[in-house]
Design a protein around this motif. Structure first.
Motif, PDB file in Angstrom:
ATOM      1  N   TYR A 168       0.858  -1.162   0.000  1.00  0.00           N
ATOM      2  CA  TYR A 168       0.000   0.000   0.000  1.00  0.00           C
ATOM      3  C   TYR A 168       0.902   1.221   0.000  1.00  0.00           C
ATOM      4  CZ  TYR A 168      -4.059   2.878   1.143  1.00  0.00           C
ATOM      5  OH  TYR A 168      -5.070   3.800   1.131  1.00  0.00           O
ATOM      6  N   LYS A 195      -6.040  -0.830   9.326  1.00  0.00           N
ATOM      7  CA  LYS A 195      -6.790  -1.537   8.281  1.00  0.00           C
ATOM      8  C   LYS A 195      -5.854  -2.167   7.247  1.00  0.00           C
ATOM      9  CE  LYS A 195     -10.164  -0.642   4.642  1.00  0.00           C
ATOM     10  NZ  LYS A 195     -10.939   0.393   3.956  1.00  0.00           N
ATOM     11  N   ASP A 232      -3.826  -4.965   8.938  1.00  0.00           N
ATOM     12  CA  ASP A 232      -4.668  -6.133   9.213  1.00  0.00           C
ATOM     13  C   ASP A 232      -4.934  -6.950   7.962  1.00  0.00           C
ATOM     14  OD1 ASP A 232      -4.728  -5.403  11.868  1.00  0.00           O
ATOM     15  OD2 ASP A 232      -6.787  -4.612  11.809  1.00  0.00           O
ATOM     16  N   ASN A 233      -4.875  -6.303   6.795  1.00  0.00           N
ATOM     17  CA  ASN A 233      -5.057  -7.009   5.527  1.00  0.00           C
ATOM     18  C   ASN A 233      -3.754  -7.631   5.032  1.00  0.00           C
ATOM     19  OD1 ASN A 233      -7.821  -6.569   5.258  1.00  0.00           O
ATOM     20  ND2 ASN A 233      -7.524  -4.578   4.305  1.00  0.00           N
ATOM     21  N   LYS A 241      -0.927  -6.223   4.239  1.00  0.00           N
ATOM     22  CA  LYS A 241      -0.166  -5.461   3.253  1.00  0.00           C
ATOM     23  C   LYS A 241       0.967  -4.700   3.926  1.00  0.00           C
ATOM     24  CE  LYS A 241      -3.965  -4.662   0.034  1.00  0.00           C
ATOM     25  NZ  LYS A 241      -4.726  -3.626  -0.683  1.00  0.00           N
TER      26      LYS A 241
END
Length: 87
Positions: free
Chosen positions: A1, A23, A26-27, A29
């Motif tokens: 990201y 966020k 947590d994904n 990335k």
């Protein structure tokens, strides 16, 4: 990201920045921060970035902004863990 810091970018609070970092993390990335010079960033870099982020309409020395960016990342993690550093 990829987050590109540029004066034309979106502004957000420390709490919003913390939520974004959480966020994205947590994904699963990784996050890449791009800091431009006082000339700004090339339009291709801004188009490539997932987020163009502005922390101020002012211009800061590159090395100072690196410290400011690091502090905001630290603050984001402290906010997400409920720490007292933020306030």
């Amino acid at each position: 990201y990829t987050i590109a810091f540029c004066v034309e970018g979106k502004g957000m609070s420390s709490e919003q920045f913390s939520g974004l970092i959480s966020k994205v993390s947590d994904n699963g990335k990784k996050i890449c921060f791009i800091i431009g010079s006082f000339y700004g960033l090339d339009e291709n870099i801004k188009a490539f970035a997932d987020l163009n982020l502005s922390v101020s309409k002012m211009t800061f020395p590159h090395q100072l902004f690196r410290v400011m960016c690091l502090e905001q990342i630290y603050r984001a993690f402290k906010i997400s863990e409920g720490g007292t550093y933020h306030k």
